[in-house]
Design a protein around this motif. Structure first.
Motif, PDB file in Angstrom:
ATOM      1  N   ALA A   1       0.849  -1.196   0.000  1.00 16.55           N
ATOM      2  CA  ALA A   1       0.000   0.000   0.000  1.00 16.55           C
ATOM      3  C   ALA A   1       0.883   1.244   0.000  1.00 16.55           C
ATOM      4  N   LEU A   2       0.446   2.280  -0.712  1.00 14.27           N
ATOM      5  CA  LEU A   2       1.226   3.517  -0.783  1.00 14.27           C
ATOM      6  C   LEU A   2       0.883   4.435   0.389  1.00 14.27           C
ATOM      7  N   ASP A   3       1.169   3.937   1.582  1.00 11.07           N
ATOM      8  CA  ASP A   3       0.971   4.756   2.774  1.00 11.07           C
ATOM      9  C   ASP A   3       2.185   4.604   3.677  1.00 11.07           C
ATOM     10  N   ALA A   4       2.325   5.516   4.604  1.00 15.32           N
ATOM     11  CA  ALA A   4       3.518   5.560   5.456  1.00 15.32           C
ATOM     12  C   ALA A   4       3.751   4.263   6.237  1.00 15.32           C
TER      13      ALA A   4
ATOM     14  N   ALA B   1       8.838  -1.714   4.665  1.00 19.52           N
ATOM     15  CA  ALA B   1       9.317  -2.396   3.464  1.00 19.52           C
ATOM     16  C   ALA B   1      10.849  -2.464   3.463  1.00 19.52           C
ATOM     17  N   GLY B   2      11.396  -3.340   2.621  1.00 21.15           N
ATOM     18  CA  GLY B   2      12.839  -3.439   2.443  1.00 21.15           C
ATOM     19  C   GLY B   2      13.250  -2.723   1.163  1.00 21.15           C
ATOM     20  N   TYR B   3      14.248  -1.867   1.250  1.00 16.01           N
ATOM     21  CA  TYR B   3      14.617  -1.005   0.130  1.00 16.01           C
ATOM     22  C   TYR B   3      15.965  -1.403  -0.471  1.00 16.01           C
ATOM     23  N   VAL B   4      16.046  -1.285  -1.794  1.00 19.67           N
ATOM     24  CA  VAL B   4      17.302  -1.441  -2.506  1.00 19.67           C
ATOM     25  C   VAL B   4      17.776  -0.023  -2.843  1.00 19.67           C
ATOM     26  N   SER B   5      18.901   0.372  -2.271  1.00 23.04           N
ATOM     27  CA  SER B   5      19.385   1.743  -2.431  1.00 23.04           C
ATOM     28  C   SER B   5      20.557   1.806  -3.408  1.00 23.04           C
ATOM     29  N   TYR B   6      20.954   3.008  -3.740  1.00 23.21           N
ATOM     30  CA  TYR B   6      22.077   3.232  -4.658  1.00 23.21           C
ATOM     31  C   TYR B   6      22.712   4.576  -4.302  1.00 23.21           C
ATOM     32  N   ASP B   7      23.745   4.978  -5.033  1.00 24.99           N
ATOM     33  CA  ASP B   7      24.546   6.115  -4.602  1.00 24.99           C
ATOM     34  C   ASP B   7      23.783   7.428  -4.538  1.00 24.99           C
ATOM     35  N   GLU B   8      22.787   7.632  -5.376  1.00 25.11           N
ATOM     36  CA  GLU B   8      22.021   8.873  -5.366  1.00 25.11           C
ATOM     37  C   GLU B   8      20.671   8.721  -4.675  1.00 25.11           C
ATOM     38  N   SER B   9      20.444   7.602  -4.030  1.00 27.84           N
ATOM     39  CA  SER B   9      19.080   7.313  -3.565  1.00 27.84           C
ATOM     40  C   SER B   9      18.626   8.169  -2.390  1.00 27.84           C
TER      41      SER B   9
ATOM     42  N   THR C   1      12.950  13.083  -2.071  1.00 27.65           N
ATOM     43  CA  THR C   1      12.092  13.848  -2.981  1.00 27.65           C
ATOM     44  C   THR C   1      10.758  13.148  -3.183  1.00 27.65           C
ATOM     45  N   TRP C   2      10.799  11.832  -3.386  1.00 30.46           N
ATOM     46  CA  TRP C   2       9.550  11.089  -3.614  1.00 30.46           C
ATOM     47  C   TRP C   2       8.667  11.088  -2.375  1.00 30.46           C
ATOM     48  N   PHE C   3       9.243  10.760  -1.236  1.00 26.26           N
ATOM     49  CA  PHE C   3       8.440  10.721  -0.010  1.00 26.26           C
ATOM     50  C   PHE C   3       7.809  12.082   0.287  1.00 26.26           C
ATOM     51  N   THR C   4       8.551  13.157   0.066  1.00 24.94           N
ATOM     52  CA  THR C   4       8.043  14.488   0.362  1.00 24.94           C
ATOM     53  C   THR C   4       6.917  14.873  -0.589  1.00 24.94           C
ATOM     54  N   GLN C   5       7.089  14.604  -1.890  1.00 29.96           N
ATOM     55  CA  GLN C   5       6.064  15.001  -2.857  1.00 29.96           C
ATOM     56  C   GLN C   5       4.836  14.104  -2.823  1.00 29.96           C
ATOM     57  N   VAL C   6       5.040  12.801  -2.605  1.00 28.66           N
ATOM     58  CA  VAL C   6       3.916  11.857  -2.697  1.00 28.66           C
ATOM     59  C   VAL C   6       3.217  11.663  -1.358  1.00 28.66           C
ATOM     60  N   LEU C   7       3.987  11.548  -0.270  1.00 31.17           N
ATOM     61  CA  LEU C   7       3.391  11.306   1.047  1.00 31.17           C
ATOM     62  C   LEU C   7       3.290  12.573   1.891  1.00 31.17           C
TER      63      LEU C   7
ATOM     64  N   MET D   1       5.782  13.868   3.448  1.00 29.28           N
ATOM     65  CA  MET D   1       6.700  13.720   4.576  1.00 29.28           C
ATOM     66  C   MET D   1       7.917  12.932   4.126  1.00 29.28           C
ATOM     67  N   ASN D   2       9.053  13.202   4.755  1.00 26.45           N
ATOM     68  CA  ASN D   2      10.238  12.401   4.469  1.00 26.45           C
ATOM     69  C   ASN D   2      10.328  11.269   5.483  1.00 26.45           C
ATOM     70  N   MET D   3      10.843  10.124   5.063  1.00 20.72           N
ATOM     71  CA  MET D   3      11.016   8.996   5.972  1.00 20.72           C
ATOM     72  C   MET D   3      12.482   8.621   5.996  1.00 20.72           C
ATOM     73  N   THR D   4      13.047   8.564   7.179  1.00 20.66           N
ATOM     74  CA  THR D   4      14.452   8.202   7.332  1.00 20.66           C
ATOM     75  C   THR D   4      14.569   6.850   8.034  1.00 20.66           C
ATOM     76  N   ASN D   5      15.795   6.382   8.171  1.00 23.08           N
ATOM     77  CA  ASN D   5      16.066   5.093   8.826  1.00 23.08           C
ATOM     78  C   ASN D   5      15.289   3.956   8.178  1.00 23.08           C
TER      79      ASN D   5
END
Length: 291
Positions: free
Chosen positions: A176-179, A185-193, A199-205, A207-211
């Motif tokens: 689900a696209l909610d916080a 969820a488990g994330y696959v990150s990269y050097d610019e992620s 940017t995505w969390f702020t525009q879509v949700l 709010m920013n999500m860390t950790n």
């Protein structure tokens, strides 16, 4: 059969180096990136071309024929390159660009688009290194996905890319696209992620999500897409990067219709450095994007 030239180059380097680690060092890529390209080459050929021998990676019978072809092609290319250079000593346009935009949006303009006649030298570092390359004169033109204040450089908006959350079809069906769902969820990150995710969390949700729970990290987007397609995690990437995976049904872009994420692409310019092809390149980027 469609085999990318860079996969053939990687195969040749691996054969000559004898191991993934040695080849990765020569190619300035991760071992995972080298392994990925070898796998894609064998998939395109429909057969294996390498085997283990005495602790080394060596070509099998089919690989020996392919290696001979690559070496001969390399010699022919070097000869052709020297002849062209001698006849018309054109200075290549040196470009430094963030990977997603560079590989999937910019490179096609030079490969088979309106800029195909311009010789280039292109590299894909982080956004910070793009700025440093343009500032130092190591590159003539840069492209980044965020605006930085810089006394000696200009940042000019030339394009806007959509950023999307991606998952394998199976994972997407349960997400689900909610916080709360995305936080677990488990994330696959990269050097610019870090920047792209924020940017995505702020525009879509809103709010920013860390950790976040990071299950894997790679330098290149190719490995990120491969892991997501295998159901090994989710990620957030420029939409253009995953078009082929989506077309093959290996990955799904998850969007909120009323909250799509758009990010501006900036050209980084040094007013003290000039190249005849810069303005033409910027114009082609703007026309492609209708920006």
């Amino acid at each position: 059969m469609n085999v990318e030239m860079r996969y053939l180059h990687t195969f040749r380097v691996v054969c000559e180096a004898g191991s993934l680690r040695a080849a990765a060092g020569l190619l300035h890529r991760t071992e995972q990136a080298v392994s990925y390209q070898l796998r894609k080459l064998e998939e395109a050929l429909g057969m294996p071309v390498l085997q283990r021998g005495g602790g080394r990676l060596v070509p099998n019978a089919a690989g020996e024929r392919l290696l001979a072809f690559c070496q001969e092609m390399g010699r022919d290319w070097e000869k052709l390159h020297e002849e062209i250079r001698a006849a018309s000593p054109v200075v290549p346009l040196r470009i430094s660009t963030v990977s997603g935009f560079g590989r999937y949006q910019l490179l096609p303009l030079f490969r088979d688009g309106p800029l195909a006649d311009i010789p280039i030298r292109m590299r894909y570092p982080t956004a910070e290194d793009v700025v440093r390359h343009v500032e130092s004169g190591a590159c003539d033109l840069g492209f980044v996905h965020r605006m930085d204040t810089h006394a000696r450089l200009s940042h000019t908006p030339v394009d806007a890319e959509e950023i999307v959350l991606i998952a394998s079809p199976h994972v997407a069906s349960t997400l689900a696209l909610d916080a709360p769902s995305l936080r677990n969820a488990g994330y696959v990150s990269y050097d610019e992620s870090d920047y792209v995710f924020a940017t995505w969390f702020t525009q879509v949700l809103g709010m920013n999500m860390t950790n976040l729970n990071t299950v894997a990290h790679f330098e290149e987007l190719e490995e990120v897409l491969d892991w997501v397609a295998a159901g090994r995690g989710i990620s957030i990437v420029p939409a253009s990067c995953m078009a082929e995976h989506e077309a093959r049904g290996e990955a799904v872009a998850l969007r909120k219709p009323q909250a799509r994420c758009r990010n501006t692409i900036y050209a980084v310019l040094n007013p003290h450095h000039h190249h005849a092809a810069i303005e033409r390149t910027l114009q082609a980027v703007r026309e492609r994007a209708q920006f």
